[in-house]
Design an enzyme around this catalytic site. Structure first.
Site, PDB file in Angstrom:
ATOM      1  N   GLY A 262      10.775 -23.018 -87.486  1.00 42.44           N
ATOM      2  CA  GLY A 262      10.214 -22.280 -86.357  1.00 42.44           C
ATOM      3  C   GLY A 262      10.486 -20.788 -86.339  1.00 42.44           C
ATOM      4  O   GLY A 262       9.816 -20.045 -85.626  1.00 42.44           O
TER       5      GLY A 262
ATOM      6  N   ASP B   5      14.354 -19.965 -83.181  1.00 43.61           N
ATOM      7  CA  ASP B   5      13.210 -19.534 -82.376  1.00 43.61           C
ATOM      8  C   ASP B   5      13.405 -19.861 -80.901  1.00 43.61           C
ATOM      9  O   ASP B   5      13.062 -19.068 -80.034  1.00 43.61           O
ATOM     10  CB  ASP B   5      11.892 -20.134 -82.911  1.00 43.61           C
ATOM     11  CG  ASP B   5      11.958 -21.637 -83.069  1.00 43.61           C
ATOM     12  OD1 ASP B   5      13.071 -22.172 -83.227  1.00 43.61           O
ATOM     13  OD2 ASP B   5      10.908 -22.300 -83.032  1.00 43.61           O
TER      14      ASP B   5
ATOM     15  N   ASP C 215      16.675 -24.788 -76.471  1.00 42.20           N
ATOM     16  CA  ASP C 215      16.049 -25.668 -75.490  1.00 42.20           C
ATOM     17  C   ASP C 215      17.144 -26.578 -74.912  1.00 42.20           C
ATOM     18  O   ASP C 215      17.914 -26.163 -74.051  1.00 42.20           O
ATOM     19  CB  ASP C 215      14.934 -26.426 -76.230  1.00 42.20           C
ATOM     20  CG  ASP C 215      14.042 -27.252 -75.325  1.00 42.20           C
ATOM     21  OD1 ASP C 215      14.311 -27.324 -74.128  1.00 42.20           O
ATOM     22  OD2 ASP C 215      13.067 -27.843 -75.821  1.00 42.20           O
TER      23      ASP C 215
ATOM     24  N   LYS D  95      15.132 -21.555 -72.991  1.00 38.14           N
ATOM     25  CA  LYS D  95      14.576 -22.413 -71.940  1.00 38.14           C
ATOM     26  C   LYS D  95      15.756 -23.097 -71.258  1.00 38.14           C
ATOM     27  O   LYS D  95      16.127 -24.224 -71.570  1.00 38.14           O
ATOM     28  CB  LYS D  95      13.632 -23.438 -72.596  1.00 38.14           C
ATOM     29  CG  LYS D  95      12.636 -24.034 -71.647  1.00 38.14           C
ATOM     30  CD  LYS D  95      11.968 -25.237 -72.252  1.00 38.14           C
ATOM     31  CE  LYS D  95      10.697 -24.932 -72.992  1.00 38.14           C
ATOM     32  NZ  LYS D  95      10.032 -26.184 -73.468  1.00 38.14           N
TER      33      LYS D  95
ATOM     34  N   PHE E  70       5.695 -26.233 -72.247  1.00 35.16           N
ATOM     35  CA  PHE E  70       5.611 -26.602 -73.661  1.00 35.16           C
ATOM     36  C   PHE E  70       4.944 -25.438 -74.390  1.00 35.16           C
ATOM     37  O   PHE E  70       3.742 -25.235 -74.286  1.00 35.16           O
ATOM     38  CB  PHE E  70       4.797 -27.878 -73.818  1.00 35.16           C
ATOM     39  CG  PHE E  70       5.052 -28.565 -75.135  1.00 35.16           C
ATOM     40  CD1 PHE E  70       5.483 -29.872 -75.174  1.00 35.16           C
ATOM     41  CD2 PHE E  70       4.882 -27.883 -76.345  1.00 35.16           C
ATOM     42  CE1 PHE E  70       5.732 -30.499 -76.392  1.00 35.16           C
ATOM     43  CE2 PHE E  70       5.137 -28.496 -77.557  1.00 35.16           C
ATOM     44  CZ  PHE E  70       5.558 -29.815 -77.576  1.00 35.16           C
ATOM     45  N   VAL E  71       5.758 -24.675 -75.107  1.00 34.72           N
ATOM     46  CA  VAL E  71       5.218 -23.464 -75.730  1.00 34.72           C
ATOM     47  C   VAL E  71       5.001 -23.644 -77.229  1.00 34.72           C
ATOM     48  O   VAL E  71       5.758 -24.355 -77.905  1.00 34.72           O
ATOM     49  CB  VAL E  71       6.131 -22.239 -75.483  1.00 34.72           C
ATOM     50  CG1 VAL E  71       6.018 -21.767 -74.053  1.00 34.72           C
ATOM     51  CG2 VAL E  71       7.581 -22.519 -75.855  1.00 34.72           C
TER      52      VAL E  71
ATOM     53  N   ASP F 154       5.874 -24.900 -82.962  1.00 37.37           N
ATOM     54  CA  ASP F 154       4.820 -25.881 -83.251  1.00 37.37           C
ATOM     55  C   ASP F 154       4.734 -26.977 -82.204  1.00 37.37           C
ATOM     56  O   ASP F 154       5.647 -27.191 -81.403  1.00 37.37           O
ATOM     57  CB  ASP F 154       5.094 -26.549 -84.600  1.00 37.37           C
ATOM     58  CG  ASP F 154       6.264 -27.544 -84.521  1.00 37.37           C
ATOM     59  OD1 ASP F 154       7.331 -27.183 -83.984  1.00 37.37           O
ATOM     60  OD2 ASP F 154       6.102 -28.693 -84.977  1.00 37.37           O
TER      61      ASP F 154
ATOM     62  N   ARG G 295       1.731 -23.005 -85.348  1.00 36.31           N
ATOM     63  CA  ARG G 295       2.751 -22.016 -85.705  1.00 36.31           C
ATOM     64  C   ARG G 295       2.131 -20.648 -85.968  1.00 36.31           C
ATOM     65  O   ARG G 295       2.794 -19.623 -85.863  1.00 36.31           O
ATOM     66  CB  ARG G 295       3.526 -22.469 -86.946  1.00 36.31           C
ATOM     67  CG  ARG G 295       4.409 -23.699 -86.736  1.00 36.31           C
ATOM     68  CD  ARG G 295       5.391 -23.825 -87.886  1.00 36.31           C
ATOM     69  NE  ARG G 295       5.965 -25.154 -88.025  1.00 36.31           N
ATOM     70  CZ  ARG G 295       7.071 -25.573 -87.391  1.00 36.31           C
ATOM     71  NH1 ARG G 295       7.706 -24.791 -86.577  1.00 36.31           N
ATOM     72  NH2 ARG G 295       7.522 -26.797 -87.603  1.00 36.31           N
TER      73      ARG G 295
HETATM   74  C1  PRP Z   1      13.066 -26.733 -82.657  1.00 35.75           C
HETATM   75  C2  PRP Z   1      13.422 -25.267 -82.651  1.00 35.75           C
HETATM   76  C3  PRP Z   1      14.920 -25.255 -82.499  1.00 35.75           C
HETATM   77  C4  PRP Z   1      15.194 -26.528 -81.740  1.00 35.75           C
HETATM   78  C5  PRP Z   1      15.546 -26.192 -80.347  1.00 35.75           C
HETATM   79  O1  PRP Z   1      13.235 -27.206 -83.942  1.00 35.75           O
HETATM   80  O2  PRP Z   1      13.007 -24.629 -83.824  1.00 35.75           O
HETATM   81  O3  PRP Z   1      15.569 -25.299 -83.744  1.00 35.75           O
HETATM   82  O4  PRP Z   1      13.994 -27.330 -81.777  1.00 35.75           O
HETATM   83  O5  PRP Z   1      15.672 -27.317 -79.550  1.00 35.75           O
HETATM   84  P1  PRP Z   1      17.036 -27.855 -78.984  1.00 35.75           P
HETATM   85  O6  PRP Z   1      17.763 -26.691 -78.350  1.00 35.75           O
HETATM   86  O7  PRP Z   1      16.562 -28.853 -77.957  1.00 35.75           O
HETATM   87  O8  PRP Z   1      17.801 -28.472 -80.098  1.00 35.75           O
HETATM   88  P2  PRP Z   1      12.499 -28.485 -84.560  1.00 35.75           P
HETATM   89  O9  PRP Z   1      13.492 -29.549 -84.787  1.00 35.75           O
HETATM   90  O10 PRP Z   1      11.301 -28.831 -83.713  1.00 35.75           O
HETATM   91  O11 PRP Z   1      12.053 -27.950 -85.977  1.00 35.75           O
HETATM   92  P3  PRP Z   1      11.126 -26.718 -86.383  1.00 35.75           P
HETATM   93  O12 PRP Z   1      11.978 -25.474 -86.285  1.00 35.75           O
HETATM   94  O13 PRP Z   1      10.730 -27.020 -87.779  1.00 35.75           O
HETATM   95  O14 PRP Z   1       9.956 -26.674 -85.432  1.00 35.75           O
END
Ligand code: PRP
Length: 201
Positions: free
Chosen positions: A64, A119, A122, A150, A171-172, A178, A184
């Site tokens: 991300g 990125d 959450d 968030k 949901f961004v 993604d 993306r």
């Molecule tokens: C997403 C994002 C963060 C993580 C944040 O990664 O890139 O790394 O979730 O969420 P959290 O604070 O609830 O852990 P994802 O696992 O979707 O992989 P990606 O980066 O490939 O999209």
């Protein structure tokens, strides 16, 4: 991971229209390209002030961070080396907190200043698992930088040191973020239409 003294921008109400080619999927633009560019410039200055004088290892979490990282580091006038960790939540949409490491670090971070870039912060599950893993490698210090925070969904006690924007619980997608590996490439951060993820398409 310490409490941030910086003041991240609250994601502004943009009123910017969704580009026609994304209107089918994106409800509204949350952060425009211009707003991203401006905030990332000021963010890089905040980081520079804290990191001046020592070579920094920037560790970026795949996938991300791709756009954010590229824009952030081109504004960082610091001696740095760059490495990546592949980290993914286990399975699409899971809240189990399990992480899968798809790429390990290559650089030696022992005794180094580390800037860990993601990125979005959450639930906090990702960073709260990655940071202890990095600490075992004995860096001098680890500072965390996220484009989006968030806060509403946090389940782990964790804050980032540098935050681009505080965002509400939408949901961004876009600018690297993604849904099911799509969107993306949007140049802005947008709010995905709920019917898209609710129907699981
Ligand atoms: C997403 C994002 C963060 C993580 C944040 O990664 O890139 O790394 O979730 O969420 P959290 O604070 O609830 O852990 P994802 O696992 O979707 O992989 P990606 O980066 O490939 O999209």
């Amino acid at each position: 991971m310490s409490d941030s003294k910086k003041s991240p921008s609250r994601a502004p109400r943009t009123g910017a229209p969704v580009p026609p080619k994304w209107r089918k999927d994106v409800e509204r633009v949350l952060i425009t390209q211009d707003q991203l560019a401006r905030r990332i410039r000021t963010l890089s200055r905040e980081i520079e002030k804290d990191f001046t004088g020592r070579e920094t290892v920037v560790i970026s979490l795949l996938n991300g961070t791709v756009m954010f990282l590229a824009d952030l580091i081109r504004h960082l006038s610091l001696p740095l080396r760059l490495d990546f960790m592949g980290v993914s939540s286990y399975g699409a949409g899971t809240e189990s907190g399990e992480l899968v490491y798809t790429k390990e670090l290559r650089l030696d971070v022992r005794g180094r200043d580390v800037l860990l870039v993601d990125d979005i912060l959450d639930t906090g599950r990702t960073l709260s698992r990655v940071i202890p893993k990095l600490r075992k490698l004995k860096p001098r210090r680890i500072k965390t930088c996220v484009l989006l925070n968030k806060q509403a969904r946090r389940v782990e006690k964790i804050q980032a040191d540098y935050v681009g924007f505080e965002i509400p619980d939408f949901f961004v997608v876009g600018y690297g973020l993604d849904y099911a590996e799509r969107y993306r490439n949007l140049p802005f951060v947008g709010v995905l239409k709920p019917e898209l993820y609710q129907s699981g398409s």
